[in-house]
Design an enzyme around this catalytic site. Structure first.
Site, short mmCIF file in Angstrom:
data_model
loop_
_atom_site.label_atom_id
_atom_site.label_comp_id
_atom_site.label_asym_id
_atom_site.label_seq_id
_atom_site.Cartn_x
_atom_site.Cartn_y
_atom_site.Cartn_z
N SER A 65 110.04 -23.78 26.64
CA SER A 65 108.79 -23.70 26.20
C SER A 65 107.14 -24.55 25.62
CB SER A 65 108.63 -23.14 24.79
OG SER A 65 108.80 -23.26 23.98
N ARG A 80 115.28 -25.75 10.44
CA ARG A 80 114.32 -24.53 10.29
C ARG A 80 115.58 -22.97 9.32
NH1 ARG A 80 113.06 -24.19 16.29
NH2 ARG A 80 115.06 -24.92 16.51
N ASP A 90 117.67 -19.45 14.97
CA ASP A 90 117.79 -18.38 15.97
C ASP A 90 118.83 -17.69 14.78
OD1 ASP A 90 115.54 -19.00 17.57
OD2 ASP A 90 117.02 -18.91 19.02
#
Ligand SMILES: CC(C)(COP(=O)(O)OP(=O)(O)OC[C@H]1O[C@@H](n2cnc3c(N)ncnc32)[C@H](O)[C@@H]1OP(=O)(O)O)[C@@H](O)C(=O)NCCC(=O)NCCS
Length: 485
Positions: free
Chosen positions: A280, A365, A411
């Site tokens: 991205s 994360r 994720d």
């Protein structure tokens, strides 16, 4: 000494992955890379920073323009350009062992140092944006200024609302999101200024305006999509000018639970940036280099984020876990989970949420989301399965022998937290990721134009061309043989 071994930002500890590396100033002095402006107006701070940074980069380029910084092998070219240092991206750097650093700050640093909402524990994404743009931890006043600006810029034109309302329900939320962002480019101040022949030294000022407008508008666009698809098209309501960006987003989505709002603040902070080479960020960087406006460039980023090997993996993870529960129940044994993973691999499908192109450790994360879950939802059944997967998946992937990183990525965890708080619509999760990603790629776009980065145009080769090229060069093996002889 190779250029890659020195830290060009010694006094700020910014943009440098490891504290173990001895600080060294390229210019031999302890100059600050950025200003100490205390203004609460981000544009005023940038007005001061941009000329300083332009000068610093220009001097650096002049001094080191022909310094060699790496080699490229045939493997790298066929391997998705892994490891090739080929672009400058200022806002964050990813270290394979330690994970992401936003302007030199770890996620833990950000959780400690960035301003929070009253009574909150998680950083406000407004503060993270300020940090990404300026390389400085903002004051509470500066963060409040950003909140106010975004609240004032949140309006979206009626034609975009009408378009969203007319999309068929079967259209994926990411396709709707990307289309709306593209259409919003009618608002682009950069595109208008460019058409009016604005001087290129002013480009970054219009990119800044578009970045602020677009970030402000994204939660409304995202919330309309959510309400249309999952809440019978009910109205998103008005922005509360006294509340922060995440609070308003949460409210527009229809969630008023304090813990969910805190989760959203964390979520929108940690998904924002992951250096420049990911799909991205790279897509927006590439498209922006053609001077496509920030709306068009960011829409390109969102089309990349919608891929299952990138952002869509968070949707894939939850679908995969849901199927696991359907097949073997909410309290599976380790052996049952192991068999489910082996069946997945046998079918030639990747285990979603595990592996990474750069990271070689558990994604921080992931860890901070796990900490959130341990604190707020330790008894959630899906969280328990996620914890089981953390234990069982890596050894299986390692045993397979080909995966370079068997550890969980961001994720693997996010969907489970969202479903616990009532957001069960998995197809929607990547839109939240997208809203967050705007903070990183748009902060970078301001600097890309401020530093005058040119059109991106790497050289490609055909296989025939590569074969010709390598024939002219000795392979490593022949070089080693020659050395030994
Ligand atoms: C993220 C990802 C695309 C990185 O790809 P990569 O850089 O090519 O990773 P590797 O170099 O480790 O891949 C080597 C091999 O292991 C496989 N592999 C990597 N991760 C895997 C996983 N989670 N499950 C099964 N196989 C995996 C690759 O498909 C590749 O197989 P191949 O040689 O048959 O093509 C990959 O790990 C993946 O597909 N993960 C699952 C999707 C995901 O979670 N994406 C979100 C990333 S933040």
């Amino acid at each position: 000494m190779a250029l890659t071994d020195v830290n060009p930002y010694p006094d700020l500890h910014c943009m440098w992955p490891s504290e173990k590396v001895r600080p060294f100033s390229l210019y031999g002095c302890q100059q600050k890379c950025f200003s100490s402006s205390q203004s609460s107006n981000l544009k005023e701070v940038l007005d001061e920073l941009v000329p300083q940074e332009q000068k610093r980069v220009s001097e650096f380029k002049k001094q080191y323009s022909d310094t060699v910084i790496g080699n490229v092998t045939v493997d790298m070219i066929y391997g998705g350009m892994r490891g090739i240092k080929g672009m400058v991206y200022e806002t964050s750097v990813l270290d394979a062992q330690e994970g992401i650093r936003f302007r030199g700050k770890t996620i833990e640093d950000c959780q400690k140092e960035l301003p929070k909402a009253k009574g909150g524990e998680q950083p406000l994404p407004e503060g993270l944006f300020w940090l990404l743009v300026t390389s400085k931890v903002p004051t509470q006043q500066q963060v409040d200024w950003v909140t106010k600006e975004w609240n004032n810029r949140a309006h979206i034109p009626q034609h975009v609302v009408t378009m969203l309302n007319n999309f068929p329900n079967q259209l994926h939320p990411m396709s709707q999101f990307s289309a709306a962002i593209t259409v919003l480019n009618l608002e682009s101040k950069f595109a208008k200024a460019y058409a009016d022949n604005v001087h290129k030294s002013k480009y970054w000022e219009y990119i800044y305006e578009d970045a602020m407008d677009l970030i402000a508008k994204l939660p409304t666009v995202a919330a309309i999509i959510y309400r249309n698809l999952y809440r019978d098209g009910t109205a998103v309501g008005a922005i509360d000018s006294k509340k922060d960006w995440s609070w308003n987003f949460s409210s527009m989505l229809g969630y008023d639970n304090k813990q969910f709002i805190e989760l959203l603040r964390l979520y929108l902070t940690i998904h924002s940036d992951h250096e420049g080479g990911n799909v991205s960020a790279h897509a927006s960087h590439l498209v922006g280099s053609a001077l496509s406006d920030p709306y068009l460039s960011f829409a390109a980023a969102m089309n990349g984020l919608a891929g299952p090997l990138h952002g869509l993996a968070n949707q894939e993870v939850l679908i995969w876990i849901t199927k696991l529960i359907e097949k073997i129940g909410e309290n599976p044994t380790d052996d049952q989970v192991k068999q489910y993973i082996l069946d997945t691999l046998k079918a030639g499908v990747v285990v979603p949420g595990f592996g990474h192109a750069v990271l070689r450790k558990t994604d921080p994360r992931y860890t901070c989301q796990r900490d959130f879950a341990l604190k707020h939802l330790p008894n959630d059944n899906m969280f328990k399965i996620v914890s089981q997967l953390y234990k069982i998946v890596p050894p299986i992937l390692l045993e397979g022998g080909k995966v370079k990183n068997p550890w969980p990525n961001v994720d693997a965890h996010s969907g489970v937290l969202l479903q616990h708080h009532g957001m069960k619509e998995m197809n929607y999760y990547t839109v939240l990721f997208g809203v967050s990603r705007a903070l990183g790629v748009l902060a970078q776009m301001i600097w890309s134009r401020a530093l005058g980065f040119p059109l991106e145009r790497p050289k490609s080769m055909s296989t025939d061309g590569l074969m010709q090229l390598v024939k002219k060069q000795p392979t490593q093996q022949t070089q080693e043989k020659a050395k030994a002889a």
